[in-house]
Design a protein around this motif. Sequence first.
Motif, short mmCIF file in Angstrom:
data_model
loop_
_atom_site.label_atom_id
_atom_site.label_comp_id
_atom_site.label_asym_id
_atom_site.label_seq_id
_atom_site.Cartn_x
_atom_site.Cartn_y
_atom_site.Cartn_z
N TYR A 63 0.87 -1.17 0.00
CA TYR A 63 0.00 0.00 0.00
C TYR A 63 0.91 1.23 0.00
O TYR A 63 1.24 1.78 1.05
CB TYR A 63 -0.93 -0.02 1.22
CG TYR A 63 -2.02 -1.06 1.12
CD1 TYR A 63 -3.32 -0.70 0.75
CD2 TYR A 63 -1.76 -2.40 1.37
CE1 TYR A 63 -4.32 -1.65 0.65
CE2 TYR A 63 -2.76 -3.36 1.27
CZ TYR A 63 -4.04 -2.97 0.91
OH TYR A 63 -5.04 -3.91 0.79
N GLU A 64 1.35 1.60 -1.21
CA GLU A 64 2.46 2.54 -1.34
C GLU A 64 2.03 3.99 -1.54
O GLU A 64 2.83 4.90 -1.35
CB GLU A 64 3.36 2.11 -2.51
CG GLU A 64 3.97 0.72 -2.31
CD GLU A 64 4.79 0.28 -3.50
OE1 GLU A 64 4.65 0.89 -4.57
OE2 GLU A 64 5.57 -0.68 -3.35
N TRP A 65 0.78 4.22 -1.96
CA TRP A 65 0.31 5.58 -2.19
C TRP A 65 -0.58 6.01 -1.03
O TRP A 65 -1.38 5.22 -0.52
CB TRP A 65 -0.44 5.69 -3.50
CG TRP A 65 0.48 5.55 -4.68
CD1 TRP A 65 0.69 4.42 -5.43
CD2 TRP A 65 1.32 6.56 -5.23
NE1 TRP A 65 1.62 4.66 -6.40
CE2 TRP A 65 2.03 5.96 -6.31
CE3 TRP A 65 1.56 7.89 -4.93
CZ2 TRP A 65 2.94 6.67 -7.08
CZ3 TRP A 65 2.47 8.60 -5.70
CH2 TRP A 65 3.15 7.99 -6.75
N VAL A 66 -0.41 7.25 -0.61
CA VAL A 66 -1.11 7.75 0.57
C VAL A 66 -1.89 9.01 0.21
O VAL A 66 -1.31 9.98 -0.29
CB VAL A 66 -0.11 8.07 1.72
CG1 VAL A 66 -0.87 8.54 2.95
CG2 VAL A 66 0.75 6.87 2.04
N LEU A 88 -5.76 7.53 3.58
CA LEU A 88 -6.15 6.36 2.80
C LEU A 88 -4.88 5.74 2.24
O LEU A 88 -4.13 6.40 1.51
CB LEU A 88 -7.09 6.75 1.66
CG LEU A 88 -8.59 6.70 1.94
CD1 LEU A 88 -9.35 7.23 0.74
CD2 LEU A 88 -9.06 5.29 2.27
N MET A 89 -4.62 4.49 2.60
CA MET A 89 -3.47 3.76 2.09
C MET A 89 -3.91 3.00 0.85
O MET A 89 -4.84 2.19 0.92
CB MET A 89 -2.93 2.81 3.15
CG MET A 89 -2.59 3.46 4.48
SD MET A 89 -1.17 4.56 4.39
CE MET A 89 0.15 3.42 4.02
N VAL A 90 -3.26 3.27 -0.27
CA VAL A 90 -3.72 2.74 -1.56
C VAL A 90 -2.66 1.83 -2.17
O VAL A 90 -1.49 2.21 -2.29
CB VAL A 90 -4.04 3.90 -2.54
CG1 VAL A 90 -4.51 3.34 -3.89
CG2 VAL A 90 -5.10 4.82 -1.94
N ALA A 91 -3.10 0.62 -2.57
CA ALA A 91 -2.26 -0.30 -3.33
C ALA A 91 -2.66 -0.18 -4.79
O ALA A 91 -3.78 -0.53 -5.16
CB ALA A 91 -2.45 -1.73 -2.83
N GLY A 92 -1.76 0.33 -5.60
CA GLY A 92 -2.07 0.58 -7.01
C GLY A 92 -1.18 1.68 -7.55
O GLY A 92 0.01 1.72 -7.27
N ASP A 93 -1.78 2.58 -8.31
CA ASP A 93 -1.04 3.70 -8.89
C ASP A 93 -1.51 5.02 -8.30
O ASP A 93 -2.51 5.06 -7.57
CB ASP A 93 -1.22 3.72 -10.41
CG ASP A 93 -0.66 2.46 -11.07
OD1 ASP A 93 0.41 1.99 -10.62
OD2 ASP A 93 -1.30 1.95 -12.01
N ARG A 94 -0.80 6.07 -8.66
CA ARG A 94 -1.13 7.39 -8.12
C ARG A 94 -2.55 7.81 -8.46
O ARG A 94 -3.25 8.38 -7.61
CB ARG A 94 -0.13 8.43 -8.66
CG ARG A 94 -0.33 9.81 -8.07
CD ARG A 94 0.58 10.86 -8.70
NE ARG A 94 0.39 12.13 -8.01
CZ ARG A 94 1.13 12.55 -7.00
NH1 ARG A 94 2.13 11.81 -6.54
NH2 ARG A 94 0.89 13.71 -6.42
#
Length: 361
Positions: A46-49, A163-169
């Motif tokens: 979960y690399e995008w915040v 929000l921790m998001v796994a995916g793209d920006r």
Amino acid sequence: MVQASLKLVLEPIFEADFKPSSYGFRPNRRAQDAISEIHIFGTNKYEWVLECDIKACFDEISHTALMDRLRVRIKDKRVCSLVKAFLKSGVFTELGNKEESLTGTPQGGILSPLLANIALSALDDHFDQQWQQEMDTKRQREKRKKNGQGNWRLVRYCDDFVLMVAGDRHHAEAQREKVSAVLAPLGLRLAPEKTQVVHIDEGFTFLGFDIRRMRKRGTLKYHVYTTPSKRAIASIKDKVKAKTYRSTRHMGLDQVLRRLNRSLTGWANYFRHGVSKDVFDTIDQFAWGRLMRWTRAKYAGRTGLSMKELRRRFCDTGWRFAYNGVVFTGASSVAVTRYRHRGRNIPTPWTPKPAAAATGS
């Protein structure tokens, strides 16, 4: 007293509905649990915040929306009327004039954090429902990933949330509009200048911590690290300055040491689960310098106070300040330890205990 009584009645009822993603102003939960949850997500792709900030949350919550959510669970009209009366009670200005409160919850009130959580639980409900329906299983998440969709998790501490998001920006950017849509019926809106999407490798600030994923020195492994934020460090330095300012020279050195120890220990206890040892040492060095100048100014006399004389009169071991039995301990006296992740099933005081197993004679 009335607000405290109301809280005792309402809190167990709404705690049964609150989701695990909410950590602020709830029993048995603390900021470190929210940070720990971010650690887990950050090390699991979960690399995008999406870092969110609600503009004047406590001042702008819609009374109508809040009461509607309250009435879903509370059918007693007398209790609802009492809560509404607190919301509409108004505030006194510095000049002694009364101002009506058409929106928001009264800041400083015992009941306010619970009421804010009741309103903002709309966010928890929205993202929890989405998770249960579309991302609950590993198979669902993998399918979404193959279809070019993202997965996300909410971590909220009252009006501060990410929000921790796994995916793209662009997956994280898309959630900004969804969050705004959930907040709009509550009379709330995001602050554009403080709401942003960042990669976890760039780092972001949450609940006083700077959070960033970095490669562990000497290895190829990446870990999420937390350190006290620059703002938090500046805040404690300001407190140290205030307690060692010339206006405090009427006090004895032992009194100043006690006050400094209390402030530094309390601050360090909050940040002791991060990568904080070097920061604690830096803060103590800053405090020692302030104490040294304070002591030399107070006890200078006509001939001045040399460093050799300061050490002889006001230090015990090495250059450690000690006076009338009070020793300067500082932030470094607090041990830095790793916080144990407690997961999303943290019990509340009202969680029923399992029945004791019967034992044979």
